[in-house]
Design an enzyme around this catalytic site. Sequence first.
Site, PDB file in Angstrom:
ATOM      1  N   ARG A  34       0.838  -1.198   0.000  1.00 32.79           N
ATOM      2  CA  ARG A  34       0.000   0.000   0.000  1.00 32.79           C
ATOM      3  C   ARG A  34       0.867   1.240   0.000  1.00 32.79           C
ATOM      4  O   ARG A  34       1.810   1.364   0.765  1.00 32.79           O
ATOM      5  CB  ARG A  34      -0.917   0.031   1.221  1.00 32.79           C
ATOM      6  CG  ARG A  34      -2.035  -0.983   1.196  1.00 32.79           C
ATOM      7  CD  ARG A  34      -2.943  -0.825   2.396  1.00 32.79           C
ATOM      8  NE  ARG A  34      -3.697   0.423   2.331  1.00 32.79           N
ATOM      9  CZ  ARG A  34      -4.479   0.841   3.328  1.00 32.79           C
ATOM     10  NH1 ARG A  34      -4.554   0.163   4.438  1.00 32.79           N
ATOM     11  NH2 ARG A  34      -5.147   1.959   3.199  1.00 32.79           N
ATOM     12  N   GLY A  63      -0.750  -4.270  10.302  1.00 29.44           N
ATOM     13  CA  GLY A  63      -1.340  -3.219  11.123  1.00 29.44           C
ATOM     14  C   GLY A  63      -0.775  -1.833  10.892  1.00 29.44           C
ATOM     15  O   GLY A  63      -0.673  -1.035  11.833  1.00 29.44           O
ATOM     16  N   GLU A  64      -0.421  -1.510   9.624  1.00 31.42           N
ATOM     17  CA  GLU A  64       0.224  -0.217   9.384  1.00 31.42           C
ATOM     18  C   GLU A  64      -0.704   0.958   9.644  1.00 31.42           C
ATOM     19  O   GLU A  64      -0.261   2.005  10.132  1.00 31.42           O
ATOM     20  CB  GLU A  64       0.775  -0.140   7.951  1.00 31.42           C
ATOM     21  CG  GLU A  64       1.513   1.157   7.690  1.00 31.42           C
ATOM     22  CD  GLU A  64       2.669   1.036   6.711  1.00 31.42           C
ATOM     23  OE1 GLU A  64       3.210   2.074   6.328  1.00 31.42           O
ATOM     24  OE2 GLU A  64       3.022  -0.098   6.340  1.00 31.42           O
ATOM     25  N   ARG A  65      -1.999   0.820   9.332  1.00 26.85           N
ATOM     26  CA  ARG A  65      -2.926   1.921   9.630  1.00 26.85           C
ATOM     27  C   ARG A  65      -2.974   2.189  11.131  1.00 26.85           C
ATOM     28  O   ARG A  65      -2.985   3.337  11.571  1.00 26.85           O
ATOM     29  CB  ARG A  65      -4.331   1.594   9.112  1.00 26.85           C
ATOM     30  CG  ARG A  65      -4.501   1.705   7.611  1.00 26.85           C
ATOM     31  CD  ARG A  65      -5.947   1.512   7.184  1.00 26.85           C
ATOM     32  NE  ARG A  65      -6.771   2.637   7.614  1.00 26.85           N
ATOM     33  CZ  ARG A  65      -7.678   2.580   8.596  1.00 26.85           C
ATOM     34  NH1 ARG A  65      -7.865   1.463   9.275  1.00 26.85           N
ATOM     35  NH2 ARG A  65      -8.387   3.634   8.907  1.00 26.85           N
ATOM     36  N   ARG A  66      -2.996   1.120  11.925  1.00 24.81           N
ATOM     37  CA  ARG A  66      -3.027   1.284  13.384  1.00 24.81           C
ATOM     38  C   ARG A  66      -1.741   1.928  13.892  1.00 24.81           C
ATOM     39  O   ARG A  66      -1.771   2.771  14.786  1.00 24.81           O
ATOM     40  CB  ARG A  66      -3.233  -0.087  14.049  1.00 24.81           C
ATOM     41  CG  ARG A  66      -4.696  -0.530  14.093  1.00 24.81           C
ATOM     42  CD  ARG A  66      -4.814  -2.000  14.459  1.00 24.81           C
ATOM     43  NE  ARG A  66      -4.566  -2.848  13.295  1.00 24.81           N
ATOM     44  CZ  ARG A  66      -4.125  -4.092  13.370  1.00 24.81           C
ATOM     45  NH1 ARG A  66      -3.831  -4.628  14.541  1.00 24.81           N
ATOM     46  NH2 ARG A  66      -3.963  -4.807  12.280  1.00 24.81           N
ATOM     47  N   GLU A  80      -2.618 -10.433   2.695  1.00 28.96           N
ATOM     48  CA  GLU A  80      -3.589  -9.902   3.647  1.00 28.96           C
ATOM     49  C   GLU A  80      -4.292  -8.678   3.070  1.00 28.96           C
ATOM     50  O   GLU A  80      -5.510  -8.542   3.156  1.00 28.96           O
ATOM     51  CB  GLU A  80      -2.900  -9.527   4.962  1.00 28.96           C
ATOM     52  CG  GLU A  80      -3.899  -9.068   6.018  1.00 28.96           C
ATOM     53  CD  GLU A  80      -3.340  -8.073   7.011  1.00 28.96           C
ATOM     54  OE1 GLU A  80      -4.032  -7.796   7.994  1.00 28.96           O
ATOM     55  OE2 GLU A  80      -2.237  -7.545   6.783  1.00 28.96           O
TER      56      GLU A  80
END
Length: 287
Positions: A53, A91-94, A125
């Site tokens: 992303r 979990g990059e957004r988190r 994922e």
Amino acid sequence: MANNNRLGKGLGAIFGDDVSNILEEIQQGNREDLGHKTQLPINDVRPNPYQPRRYFDEVKLGELAESIRQHGLFTPVLVREAKSGYELVAGERRLRASKIAGLEFIEAIVVEFNDEQMMEIAIIENIQREDLNVLEEAQGYQLLIDNLHLTQEDVAQRVNKSRSHVANLLRLLRLPTSVQKMVQEGKLTMGHVRPLITLENPKEIERYAKEIYAKKLSVRDAERLINQIDNEDKPKIRIKRKDYEYAETLFEKKLQTRILIENKKINISFEDDEDLNRILDVLGLIE
């Protein structure tokens, strides 16, 4: 701590076919055999180097950051130990939102994955969660091919997609950078740029991409425009407003193919059996 005998195995040997659900179980603390929970200094956690992303919605990140400020982080991020600190697995957004929220420490589950597994997780994922735009998805497939020495068929099997789907998306990477950016920004869809890939001259591709966007052409009109290029006396394309043009545009954006609505019928075009299966999958008709 994760079992060392799992290392070196492909994700299928560890997770089976449902990577997202297994990762969710790990992050919910339901798979202690695969990792252990801890708190880490947030600045010690680096992004996943294989994250496909490139675009993160700043507004949604801000909303998530505000939720974290008020309620805390409900789901830990997934990390692995690195030579210095930790690398993010999922979990990059988190992670980004937690930094915006000003957290000094972050809940994390430490797992033991090798580079190959890290790469597969990052790509598969995101694809399973439908988090990627088509260009990011194509770049992810190319990353698997280049780094894991996979064929297009291998990639298709790993991500549970058809080979034609993988091949069609990889063709996007042949487009000029400026046109790829238009796809990434949502100005053009996969259906719009598919006929552009048949052109050889990059300048010509850029020119027609800008024309398609400027005139707000439908997928079908974009195909007509490109098909007329070889005709020196081609008339300038005229866009006829129809009662169902807006509905056709919505269908084309969703299904990434030509749609014609006339005589109270909806005609959906497809290239082959695999393309038909793709459309049925998008419509949620394949169980």
